[in-house]
Scaffold this motif. Structure first.
Motif, PDB file in Angstrom:
ATOM      1  N   ILE A 144       0.850  -1.207   0.000  1.00 49.63           N
ATOM      2  CA  ILE A 144       0.000   0.000   0.000  1.00 49.63           C
ATOM      3  C   ILE A 144       0.874   1.240   0.000  1.00 49.63           C
ATOM      4  O   ILE A 144       0.605   2.204  -0.739  1.00 49.63           O
ATOM      5  N   VAL A 145       1.927   1.253   0.796  1.00 49.18           N
ATOM      6  CA  VAL A 145       2.838   2.407   0.831  1.00 49.18           C
ATOM      7  C   VAL A 145       3.491   2.589  -0.535  1.00 49.18           C
ATOM      8  O   VAL A 145       3.621   3.725  -1.013  1.00 49.18           O
ATOM      9  N   ASP A 146       3.875   1.508  -1.188  1.00 45.91           N
ATOM     10  CA  ASP A 146       4.439   1.616  -2.543  1.00 45.91           C
ATOM     11  C   ASP A 146       3.435   2.272  -3.483  1.00 45.91           C
ATOM     12  O   ASP A 146       3.799   3.102  -4.322  1.00 45.91           O
ATOM     13  N   LYS A 147       2.161   1.904  -3.354  1.00 47.31           N
ATOM     14  CA  LYS A 147       1.120   2.516  -4.196  1.00 47.31           C
ATOM     15  C   LYS A 147       0.979   3.998  -3.879  1.00 47.31           C
ATOM     16  O   LYS A 147       0.878   4.828  -4.778  1.00 47.31           O
ATOM     17  N   ILE A 148       0.992   4.354  -2.582  1.00 47.80           N
ATOM     18  CA  ILE A 148       0.896   5.754  -2.183  1.00 47.80           C
ATOM     19  C   ILE A 148       2.017   6.572  -2.842  1.00 47.80           C
ATOM     20  O   ILE A 148       1.788   7.683  -3.321  1.00 47.80           O
ATOM     21  N   LYS A 149       3.194   6.014  -2.891  1.00 44.57           N
ATOM     22  CA  LYS A 149       4.343   6.730  -3.461  1.00 44.57           C
ATOM     23  C   LYS A 149       4.180   6.985  -4.949  1.00 44.57           C
ATOM     24  O   LYS A 149       4.781   7.910  -5.481  1.00 44.57           O
ATOM     25  N   THR A 150       3.362   6.167  -5.629  1.00 52.65           N
ATOM     26  CA  THR A 150       3.167   6.360  -7.067  1.00 52.65           C
ATOM     27  C   THR A 150       2.033   7.325  -7.395  1.00 52.65           C
ATOM     28  O   THR A 150       1.900   7.748  -8.549  1.00 52.65           O
ATOM     29  N   LEU A 151       1.210   7.641  -6.415  1.00 52.63           N
ATOM     30  CA  LEU A 151       0.053   8.512  -6.687  1.00 52.63           C
ATOM     31  C   LEU A 151       0.440   9.978  -6.619  1.00 52.63           C
ATOM     32  O   LEU A 151       1.334  10.392  -5.934  1.00 52.63           O
TER      33      LEU A 151
END
Length: 151
Positions: A144-151
């Motif tokens: 989830i944190v990896d996804k947050i970093k891409t948004l």
């Protein structure tokens, strides 16, 4: 605004996963803290994980995390309050997977459908071996944190 959903059955570890996301964002090497929001800030609790909400500023992104998502009315009011008060770029919410009238899942799709994406929905599953549960939640939280970093 982007919405990330942590979905799962009752007692599957949604709040634990949300706490792991919170902790990973504020301290990637940190241990799991059991948190709840009080007027005085975040306080550790002994025993069972408690629901919490948090607002984090990370770089140019403001992130709101709401772990208490089983009650649609509460989640809707809390989201409206936090979105209005803090204007987040990303909102992370927990909800059960039930798609029935009055469910948080349906409320999110009815009210926030334009900010929902399939790649921003993460499912928590119960772990058969309790000794593996925390590591499983931490792994999902890192995704989830990896996804947050891409948004």
């Amino acid at each position: 605004m982007n919405t990330i959903i942590i979905k799962g059955k009752q007692n599957s570890g949604k709040t634990t996963t949300a706490a792991c996301v919170h902790n990973e964002l504020i301290n990637p090497e940190g241990a799991l803290l059991k948190l709840f929001r009080t007027a005085g800030g975040y306080m550790p609790v002994i025993g069972e994980m408690r629901d919490f909400w948090s607002v984090l500023d990370l770089g140019r992104k403001r992130i709101v995390i709401i772990s208490q998502g089983d009650d649609a009315d509460y989640l809707e009011k809390m989201m409206e309050h936090l979105i209005w008060s803090y204007a987040p770029d990303i909102v992370v919410v927990c909800t059960r997977t039930r798609s029935v009238d009055g469910s948080s899942w349906n409320m999110l799709h009815e009210k926030y459908n334009s900010s929902l994406r399939d790649d921003c929905i993460f499912e928590v599953t119960s772990t058969p071996n309790p000794a593996d549960a925390l590591n499983a939640k931490k792994t999902l939280a890192r995704n989830i944190v990896d996804k947050i970093k891409t948004l």
